[in-house]
Design a protein around this motif. Structure first.
Motif, PDB file in Angstrom:
ATOM      1  N   THR A 129       0.848  -1.192   0.000  1.00 55.97           N
ATOM      2  CA  THR A 129       0.000   0.000   0.000  1.00 55.97           C
ATOM      3  C   THR A 129       0.883   1.242   0.000  1.00 55.97           C
ATOM      4  N   GLY A 130       0.294   2.358  -0.388  1.00 58.01           N
ATOM      5  CA  GLY A 130       1.024   3.620  -0.356  1.00 58.01           C
ATOM      6  C   GLY A 130       2.098   3.707  -1.430  1.00 58.01           C
ATOM      7  N   TYR A 131       2.846   4.819  -1.375  1.00 54.72           N
ATOM      8  CA  TYR A 131       3.839   5.098  -2.415  1.00 54.72           C
ATOM      9  C   TYR A 131       5.234   5.361  -1.861  1.00 54.72           C
ATOM     10  N   ASP A 132       5.415   5.257  -0.556  1.00 56.29           N
ATOM     11  CA  ASP A 132       6.688   5.654   0.044  1.00 56.29           C
ATOM     12  C   ASP A 132       7.866   4.880  -0.537  1.00 56.29           C
ATOM     13  N   ASP A 133       7.701   3.573  -0.717  1.00 52.97           N
ATOM     14  CA  ASP A 133       8.826   2.773  -1.185  1.00 52.97           C
ATOM     15  C   ASP A 133       9.202   3.109  -2.624  1.00 52.97           C
ATOM     16  N   ARG A 137      12.609   6.157  -4.634  1.00 52.08           N
ATOM     17  CA  ARG A 137      13.506   5.907  -5.764  1.00 52.08           C
ATOM     18  C   ARG A 137      12.941   6.558  -7.012  1.00 52.08           C
ATOM     19  N   GLU A 138      12.832   7.875  -6.972  1.00 53.39           N
ATOM     20  CA  GLU A 138      12.301   8.599  -8.120  1.00 53.39           C
ATOM     21  C   GLU A 138      13.164   8.420  -9.358  1.00 53.39           C
ATOM     22  N   ASP A 139      14.454   8.159  -9.158  1.00 52.25           N
ATOM     23  CA  ASP A 139      15.325   7.965 -10.309  1.00 52.25           C
ATOM     24  C   ASP A 139      14.975   6.715 -11.086  1.00 52.25           C
ATOM     25  N   ARG A 140      14.269   5.782 -10.447  1.00 53.29           N
ATOM     26  CA  ARG A 140      13.885   4.538 -11.114  1.00 53.29           C
ATOM     27  C   ARG A 140      12.414   4.539 -11.522  1.00 53.29           C
ATOM     28  N   TYR A 141      11.537   4.937 -10.604  1.00 47.99           N
ATOM     29  CA  TYR A 141      10.098   4.827 -10.840  1.00 47.99           C
ATOM     30  C   TYR A 141       9.446   6.129 -11.286  1.00 47.99           C
ATOM     31  N   GLY A 142      10.106   7.243 -11.094  1.00 46.63           N
ATOM     32  CA  GLY A 142       9.509   8.527 -11.414  1.00 46.63           C
ATOM     33  C   GLY A 142       8.642   9.024 -10.265  1.00 46.63           C
ATOM     34  N   VAL A 155       5.059   0.083 -12.749  1.00 50.86           N
ATOM     35  CA  VAL A 155       4.941  -0.352 -11.348  1.00 50.86           C
ATOM     36  C   VAL A 155       4.224   0.720 -10.541  1.00 50.86           C
ATOM     37  N   LEU A 156       4.567   1.963 -10.779  1.00 47.93           N
ATOM     38  CA  LEU A 156       3.906   3.070 -10.078  1.00 47.93           C
ATOM     39  C   LEU A 156       2.460   3.219 -10.531  1.00 47.93           C
ATOM     40  N   ILE A 157       2.201   3.039 -11.817  1.00 46.80           N
ATOM     41  CA  ILE A 157       0.828   3.115 -12.321  1.00 46.80           C
ATOM     42  C   ILE A 157      -0.040   2.028 -11.683  1.00 46.80           C
TER      43      ILE A 157
END
Length: 320
Positions: A129-133, A137-142, A155-157
């Protein structure tokens, strides 16, 4: 020629016959009982006895008693069976023995477990749940507003779909399901660029409140729509210019294989028997939603960069 005639005459006078070459012992496969033409051979106990036992050649735990007739899957063509050379066939014979020895273990269902009340994948991802993880890593997932334009962005979508759509169905409060940086807008006003607060009915979660801006800048949006049969929840993501050619295969694989795995989906349409996922597709699944089964639809065209994942929510547990 004259020597041969004299030799045969002499053997006839002596009441004998020309010596014949000694016959070699038949190969174990040839000693087996022959089935109908084209059906291969069946190894009997006598033939299998000539092979090494699984306990001597295989890993621990395999059945070492090969005493009952077992099928040997060898194609019997019209030509005669060619006697195998021991030195050239040792490898495949050992592999055949191990495969036959493993059949009883497979039949016993080793590696299975007791029945469960929910799919194992559903249990495995229950705490996701959530988005913290991912945002760490914005450099990977945006980011929520600008996911990476790769399979990692998907993965984020998918996380946004789980948190918002399935979270709403699970009874979470609106502040808990609203992705960071997004706001709720009336659906009709959103289509015409009019940023109006929702007053009931269909709702769009967007970072801009304008469909043109979202699609041209690559921002994902979530749509909650009230229909006659219940509420639907959809996430749309448009990548301007389409997906890069070197990422098409990976993103298509993620959409068609990872999404149904993580959400524990059951296929609802006829599978397409292709070796690799296509660059565009339409897939239908069913997912368990409490005591019901809710449909899930995935449509995508990576050439144009359009991706859409939608599901019907359980009407007894969701209310936009």
């Amino acid at each position: 020629a004259s020597f041969g005639l004299r030799f045969l005459a002499r053997m006839k006078e002596q009441g004998g016959a020309p010596p014949r070459p000694a016959e070699k012992a038949a190969h174990p496969l040839q000693r087996g009982r022959r089935n109908k033409p084209g059906r291969g051979f069946t190894l009997d106990a006598e033939s299998l006895a000539s092979y090494p036992r699984a306990s001597d050649t295989g890993p621990p735990g395999m059945n070492s008693r090969l005493t009952e007739p077992l099928p040997c899957f060898i194609l019997a063509r019209k030509r005669k069976f060619r006697r195998a050379q021991p030195g050239r066939t040792a490898g495949w014979r050992a592999a055949l023995v191990l495969a036959l020895a493993a059949l009883p273990a497979i039949a016993r269902g080793q590696g299975l477990s007791a029945p469960t009340e929910r799919p194992r994948a559903e249990t495995l991802f229950a705490d996701v749940t959530g988005y913290d993880d991912l945002l760490a890593r914005e450099d990977r997932y945006g980011t929520i507003l600008d996911p990476a334009r790769t399979e990692l962005g998907l993965v984020l979508i998918l996380r946004m779909f789980r948190t918002t759509c399935l979270g709403l169905e699970a009874g979470l409060a609106p502040p808990d399901i609203l992705p960071p940086g997004m706001s709720a807008y009336e659906a009709s006003g959103y289509l015409f660029g009019e940023r109006r607060a929702p007053s009931g009915g269909s709702v769009v979660l967007s970072s801009t409140g304008d469909i043109d801006a979202d699609e041209s800048e690559g921002h994902p949006t979530l749509h909650l729509e009230a229909r006659d049969f219940g509420t639907t929840c959809r996430i749309d993501w448009t990548l301007p210019g389409g997906v890069r050619e070197d990422r098409v295969a990976a993103m298509a694989t993620f959409l068609t294989r990872w999404v149904p795995y993580e959400l524990a989906l059951v296929p609802a349409d006829r599978p397409v028997m292709t070796p690799a996922p296509e660059a565009r597709g339409y897939h239908a699944w069913d997912r368990r939603c409490a005591a019901l089964w809710c449909p899930v639809i995935l449509s995508y065209d990576l050439a144009t960069g359009r991706i859409s994942l939608e599901t019907t929510l359980n009407p007894e547990r969701s209310d936009p």
